[in-house]
Scaffold this motif. Sequence first.
Motif, PDB file in Angstrom:
ATOM      1  N   ARG A 144       0.835  -1.203   0.000  1.00  0.00           N
ATOM      2  CA  ARG A 144       0.000   0.000   0.000  1.00  0.00           C
ATOM      3  C   ARG A 144       0.870   1.254   0.000  1.00  0.00           C
ATOM      4  O   ARG A 144       0.588   2.229  -0.690  1.00  0.00           O
ATOM      5  N   ALA A 145       1.956   1.225   0.792  1.00  0.00           N
ATOM      6  CA  ALA A 145       2.852   2.379   0.848  1.00  0.00           C
ATOM      7  C   ALA A 145       3.526   2.612  -0.505  1.00  0.00           C
ATOM      8  O   ALA A 145       3.694   3.758  -0.938  1.00  0.00           O
ATOM      9  N   PHE A 146       3.900   1.528  -1.179  1.00  0.00           N
ATOM     10  CA  PHE A 146       4.524   1.671  -2.498  1.00  0.00           C
ATOM     11  C   PHE A 146       3.560   2.311  -3.491  1.00  0.00           C
ATOM     12  O   PHE A 146       3.938   3.229  -4.235  1.00  0.00           O
ATOM     13  N   LEU A 147       2.323   1.837  -3.509  1.00  0.00           N
ATOM     14  CA  LEU A 147       1.348   2.391  -4.447  1.00  0.00           C
ATOM     15  C   LEU A 147       1.087   3.859  -4.153  1.00  0.00           C
ATOM     16  O   LEU A 147       0.957   4.678  -5.069  1.00  0.00           O
ATOM     17  N   SER A 148       1.028   4.204  -2.875  1.00  0.00           N
ATOM     18  CA  SER A 148       0.803   5.593  -2.501  1.00  0.00           C
ATOM     19  C   SER A 148       1.935   6.484  -2.987  1.00  0.00           C
ATOM     20  O   SER A 148       1.711   7.526  -3.611  1.00  0.00           O
ATOM     21  N   SER A 149       3.185   6.078  -2.702  1.00  0.00           N
ATOM     22  CA  SER A 149       4.324   6.906  -3.096  1.00  0.00           C
ATOM     23  C   SER A 149       4.460   6.971  -4.614  1.00  0.00           C
ATOM     24  O   SER A 149       4.834   8.013  -5.166  1.00  0.00           O
ATOM     25  N   ALA A 150       4.125   5.877  -5.297  1.00  0.00           N
ATOM     26  CA  ALA A 150       4.210   5.869  -6.756  1.00  0.00           C
ATOM     27  C   ALA A 150       3.247   6.877  -7.363  1.00  0.00           C
ATOM     28  O   ALA A 150       3.620   7.665  -8.250  1.00  0.00           O
ATOM     29  N   LEU A 151       2.010   6.877  -6.898  1.00  0.00           N
ATOM     30  CA  LEU A 151       1.033   7.820  -7.437  1.00  0.00           C
ATOM     31  C   LEU A 151       1.422   9.257  -7.102  1.00  0.00           C
ATOM     32  O   LEU A 151       1.282  10.162  -7.943  1.00  0.00           O
ATOM     33  N   ARG A 152       1.914   9.474  -5.899  1.00  0.00           N
ATOM     34  CA  ARG A 152       2.273  10.833  -5.487  1.00  0.00           C
ATOM     35  C   ARG A 152       3.434  11.382  -6.323  1.00  0.00           C
ATOM     36  O   ARG A 152       3.381  12.512  -6.813  1.00  0.00           O
ATOM     37  N   VAL A 153       4.486  10.579  -6.495  1.00  0.00           N
ATOM     38  CA  VAL A 153       5.642  11.082  -7.236  1.00  0.00           C
ATOM     39  C   VAL A 153       5.326  11.223  -8.722  1.00  0.00           C
ATOM     40  O   VAL A 153       5.812  12.147  -9.387  1.00  0.00           O
ATOM     41  N   ASN A 154       4.488  10.345  -9.251  1.00  0.00           N
ATOM     42  CA  ASN A 154       4.116  10.463 -10.660  1.00  0.00           C
ATOM     43  C   ASN A 154       3.335  11.744 -10.917  1.00  0.00           C
ATOM     44  O   ASN A 154       3.547  12.436 -11.919  1.00  0.00           O
ATOM     45  N   GLN A 155       2.420  12.052 -10.006  1.00  0.00           N
ATOM     46  CA  GLN A 155       1.643  13.271 -10.166  1.00  0.00           C
ATOM     47  C   GLN A 155       2.540  14.504 -10.094  1.00  0.00           C
ATOM     48  O   GLN A 155       2.406  15.444 -10.889  1.00  0.00           O
ATOM     49  N   ALA A 156       3.493  14.490  -9.157  1.00  0.00           N
ATOM     50  CA  ALA A 156       4.421  15.617  -9.029  1.00  0.00           C
ATOM     51  C   ALA A 156       5.288  15.751 -10.281  1.00  0.00           C
ATOM     52  O   ALA A 156       5.537  16.860 -10.763  1.00  0.00           O
ATOM     53  N   GLY A 157       5.733  14.618 -10.820  1.00  0.00           N
ATOM     54  CA  GLY A 157       6.570  14.653 -12.020  1.00  0.00           C
ATOM     55  C   GLY A 157       5.837  15.184 -13.232  1.00  0.00           C
ATOM     56  O   GLY A 157       6.397  15.958 -14.026  1.00  0.00           O
ATOM     57  N   THR A 197       2.375  15.583  -2.960  1.00  0.00           N
ATOM     58  CA  THR A 197       3.576  15.954  -2.230  1.00  0.00           C
ATOM     59  C   THR A 197       3.399  17.301  -1.536  1.00  0.00           C
ATOM     60  O   THR A 197       2.765  18.217  -2.077  1.00  0.00           O
ATOM     61  N   ALA A 198       3.974  17.410  -0.352  1.00  0.00           N
ATOM     62  CA  ALA A 198       3.895  18.661   0.399  1.00  0.00           C
ATOM     63  C   ALA A 198       4.766  19.749  -0.227  1.00  0.00           C
ATOM     64  O   ALA A 198       4.627  20.928   0.105  1.00  0.00           O
ATOM     65  N   LEU A 199       5.661  19.361  -1.134  1.00  0.00           N
ATOM     66  CA  LEU A 199       6.583  20.317  -1.752  1.00  0.00           C
ATOM     67  C   LEU A 199       6.089  20.810  -3.108  1.00  0.00           C
ATOM     68  O   LEU A 199       6.886  21.255  -3.943  1.00  0.00           O
ATOM     69  N   TYR A 200       4.791  20.719  -3.330  1.00  0.00           N
ATOM     70  CA  TYR A 200       4.182  21.175  -4.575  1.00  0.00           C
ATOM     71  C   TYR A 200       4.679  22.562  -4.992  1.00  0.00           C
ATOM     72  O   TYR A 200       5.129  22.750  -6.134  1.00  0.00           O
ATOM     73  N   PRO A 201       4.628  23.562  -4.091  1.00  0.00           N
ATOM     74  CA  PRO A 201       5.058  24.917  -4.514  1.00  0.00           C
ATOM     75  C   PRO A 201       6.528  24.963  -4.900  1.00  0.00           C
ATOM     76  O   PRO A 201       6.902  25.683  -5.828  1.00  0.00           O
TER      77      PRO A 201
END
Length: 234
Positions: A51-64, A116-120
């Motif tokens: 679950r943690a892997f899927l969460s981080s994958a979606l988050r970093v992909n969206q940021a990228g 990600t909290a670092l969006y800005p």
Amino acid sequence: MSAMRRITRPARHLCTCPSAVRSFTTHPPRLATTTTSSAAPPRKPLTPEQRAFLSSALRVNQAGELAATLIYTAQTPPLVRAHPHLRPLMKHMYDQEAAHLATFNALLHRHRVRPTALYPVWSALASGLGWSTAVLGREAAMACTEAVETEIGGHYNEQIRTLLEMTTAWEAEGYGVGDELTELISTLRRIRDEELEHLDHAVEHDAKKADPHWLLTGVIRAGCRGAIWVSERV
């Protein structure tokens, strides 16, 4: 096909509550009163690590993908003023990145994953990178695309490999794979191929002629790796 398409590096936080991943989580078999050969195989629940892997994958992909749209947005005006013939190419690449961003925005919303909290921070850095490389010239702008897509293509490959290893292990144990995960793997493959297509376009438009190419692409690739690492965790 570019040599970069052969990237195969090994294996790109969901809430711990199961409800946050109900679409991905597979369920154990129910007791059945009858057995039929057409019955679907049981599904295996995700572990906390999965679950943690899927969460981080979606988050970093969206940021990228957000960063990619901002890079192209900042690059396009100065680049097209100097090289009007690049307008269709820049629009094509931007439109694909915008579609990727919409895809991951929807996935984050569906599975209730925080961005990600670092969006800005990433937004400002991506815009600055796009504008500065475009001002340096066509070759530098294309070298930027080459560097970014090299890292992103490899990162998507890592995610795909991890998901394939996970689902293959389930099938070997007699479990089924849900539609959500099957669709996610297909989506990642399609987006990876489109990102590597951008890499090919960059090389075709003289990315390698940027001076100094090794320094420019090296710095950008290192920055991408750092941004990926941080976005997976923050």
